[in-house]
Write an enzyme that holds these catalytic residues in place. Sequence first.
Site, PDB file in Angstrom:
ATOM      1  N   LYS A 280     -97.014 -62.103   0.073  1.00 10.41           N
ATOM      2  CA  LYS A 280     -96.474 -63.470   0.284  1.00 10.41           C
ATOM      3  C   LYS A 280     -95.947 -63.951  -1.116  1.00 10.41           C
ATOM      4  O   LYS A 280     -96.337 -63.299  -2.308  1.00 10.41           O
ATOM      5  CB  LYS A 280     -97.342 -64.859   0.528  1.00 10.41           C
ATOM      6  N   ARG A 354    -103.117 -62.471  14.225  1.00 11.02           N
ATOM      7  CA  ARG A 354    -102.865 -62.034  15.474  1.00 11.02           C
ATOM      8  C   ARG A 354    -103.859 -60.572  15.729  1.00 11.02           C
ATOM      9  O   ARG A 354    -104.152 -60.333  16.738  1.00 11.02           O
ATOM     10  CB  ARG A 354    -101.692 -61.903  15.937  1.00 11.02           C
TER      11      ARG A 354
HETATM   12  N1  BES Z   1    -101.573 -67.854   7.873  1.00 10.14           N
HETATM   13  C1  BES Z   1    -100.248 -67.473   8.022  1.00 10.14           C
HETATM   14  C2  BES Z   1     -99.443 -68.441   8.436  1.00 10.14           C
HETATM   15  C3  BES Z   1     -99.361 -69.780   7.861  1.00 10.14           C
HETATM   16  C4  BES Z   1     -98.114 -69.829   6.798  1.00 10.14           C
HETATM   17  C5  BES Z   1    -100.054 -70.987   7.843  1.00 10.14           C
HETATM   18  C6  BES Z   1     -97.952 -71.121   6.273  1.00 10.14           C
HETATM   19  C7  BES Z   1     -99.813 -72.059   7.082  1.00 10.14           C
HETATM   20  C8  BES Z   1     -98.592 -72.055   6.199  1.00 10.14           C
HETATM   21  C9  BES Z   1    -100.041 -66.275   8.905  1.00 10.14           C
HETATM   22  O1  BES Z   1    -100.690 -65.301   8.689  1.00 10.14           O
HETATM   23  C10 BES Z   1     -98.675 -65.674   8.478  1.00 10.14           C
HETATM   24  O2  BES Z   1     -98.511 -65.282   7.388  1.00 10.14           O
HETATM   25  N2  BES Z   1     -97.771 -65.603   9.394  1.00 10.14           N
HETATM   26  C11 BES Z   1     -96.552 -65.192   9.183  1.00 10.14           C
HETATM   27  C12 BES Z   1     -96.032 -64.378  10.118  1.00 10.14           C
HETATM   28  C13 BES Z   1     -94.775 -63.542  10.067  1.00 10.14           C
HETATM   29  C14 BES Z   1     -94.912 -62.615   9.116  1.00 10.14           C
HETATM   30  C15 BES Z   1     -94.114 -63.182  11.352  1.00 10.14           C
HETATM   31  C16 BES Z   1     -95.384 -66.378   8.700  1.00 10.14           C
HETATM   32  O3  BES Z   1     -95.498 -67.265   9.566  1.00 10.14           O
HETATM   33  O4  BES Z   1     -94.639 -66.166   7.905  1.00 10.14           O
HETATM   34 MN    MN Z   2    -100.333 -63.815   6.879  1.00  7.66          MN
END
Ligand code: BES
Ligand code: MN
Length: 499
Positions: A280, A354
């Site tokens: 990230k 997931r």
């Molecule tokens: N934990 C995150 C989702 C999230 C992001 C929650 C920001 C709260 C704030 C999750 O594991 C994630 O990173 N999801 C990705 C999925 C994508 C790579 C398809 C996302 O939402 O960017």
């Molecule tokens: Mn994630």
Amino acid sequence: MEFSIKQGSPEKLRNGCVLVGVFEGGKLSDAAQALDKLSQHYISDIIARGDMTGKAASTLLLHKVPDVASERVLLLGLGKPAELDSRQYRDCVRAAMRALHATSAKDALLYLAELPVKGRDSAWCINQAVLAAYETAYRFDRLKSKPEKDKKVLKKIQFGLLTAKPTAVLESALIQAAAIAQGMVLAKDLGNLPGNICTPSYLAQQALSLAKSHKTIKTTVLEEKDMQKLGMGSLLSVTQGSAEPAKLITLEYHGADKKQKPVVLVGKGITFDSGGISLKPGGEMDEMKYDMCGAASVLGTIQAIAEMGLKLNVVGIIPSSDNMPSGSASKPGDIVTSMSGQTIEILNTDAEGRLVLCDALTYAAKFEPDTVIDIATLTGACIIALGHVASGLYSNQDKLAQELLAAGEQTQDKAWHMPLWEEYQSQLDSNFADMQNIGGRPGGSITAACFLSRYTKAYRWAHLDIAGTAWKSGKDKGATGRPVPLLTQYLINRVAGAK
Ligand code: BES
Ligand code: MN
Ligand code: ZN
């Protein structure tokens, strides 16, 4: 905090502070009228002078009101009588609690239960007031070297009833609300703890200590080698890059006959989500310590129902891991086999929620569930869709979705029903495996739910995406304790409906 319900008019009961409502336009609530009469129109004089307009959520603290036994009187503005709906009541009650906590009153008598809130009864008013009392008193300062100065002194809260008697319904509303509020405190504390303290092992410890304090709860913790034996290749791929061992935590709450099929709650327990190799960006990455708020809500809910001795069987399952980059971490393109036998091409290691949930959802079938609900901070896309107001709700059965929506509406812990249509499923097609773990940007929260739906065909299931509702960012950064109220209310309603 201690709560009770008492019948009597405000002038007779002695307290550190008595709270009464006044409406915009000068109309007094019944309790305010009683005080006004006794004090020879002290209150209506103040209103006539314009120092209290009755504007919603405004407050005015008065000392030594003539002939009133209580040391203080707190006037609470309620807005226009016609506009006193659920949301307005909650805003008003929160303002009142903040004002109360700012005084040094040790006990208070609140005339909040019999206010005319549209479509709501006294039990509801008491429930919301108890939640507001805890909410506004909450501080997370255990990791500061010096404790904060504004220590809360308010210990006792009485809800005054002018005419009605404190019924069993009201008493149980009080007990349930306090249990929900304490469940929220647990969920908030766990959410606010940083990733170097709140690890998968720490969550396992918390689950074990819940079992220690409640003999109705049994906790089991599976280690990575146990998960290996179960074939949880998807879950294990997420922990591969981390130094912290993953845990699969199960809490079994027995409140009903052994034969009654349980409701299973599955909570995402990623104690830190760096994104893994699909790292990230740095800004606000600290907030990914909150990626275990689904797990925290399961622990909070189970604590709440155990406290109130709810007559229901509930199982909590928490797949817990860190998601870290390292030489041993899983890579984009890796293909893993889940416990269900379905293979997954990991195109983005940041879509890890997931991956842990799918194996936990397969594992859930072992408990022969009546219903399974998973709770997860699953997608940023859900925040784009619904903001920070509603959790995203998906289900393979409309009736279950309706029941969860109703529980959210009842507790003001709202959810919104999202589609799980077949048309979205093809976004998960992979050239090399049974599916890929991402579906592209369009409908990102929906395709994440579609992914989970491939593991939940055997039972009635709902999924709550709480990415936007589990915590607040910015100046007031902190966990919210949601959706403990929604989940607990749903379970309460199930028991009430079965009678
Ligand atoms: N934990 C995150 C989702 C999230 C992001 C929650 C920001 C709260 C704030 C999750 O594991 C994630 O990173 N999801 C990705 C999925 C994508 C790579 C398809 C996302 O939402 O960017
Ligand atoms: Mn994630
Ligand atoms: Zn995550």
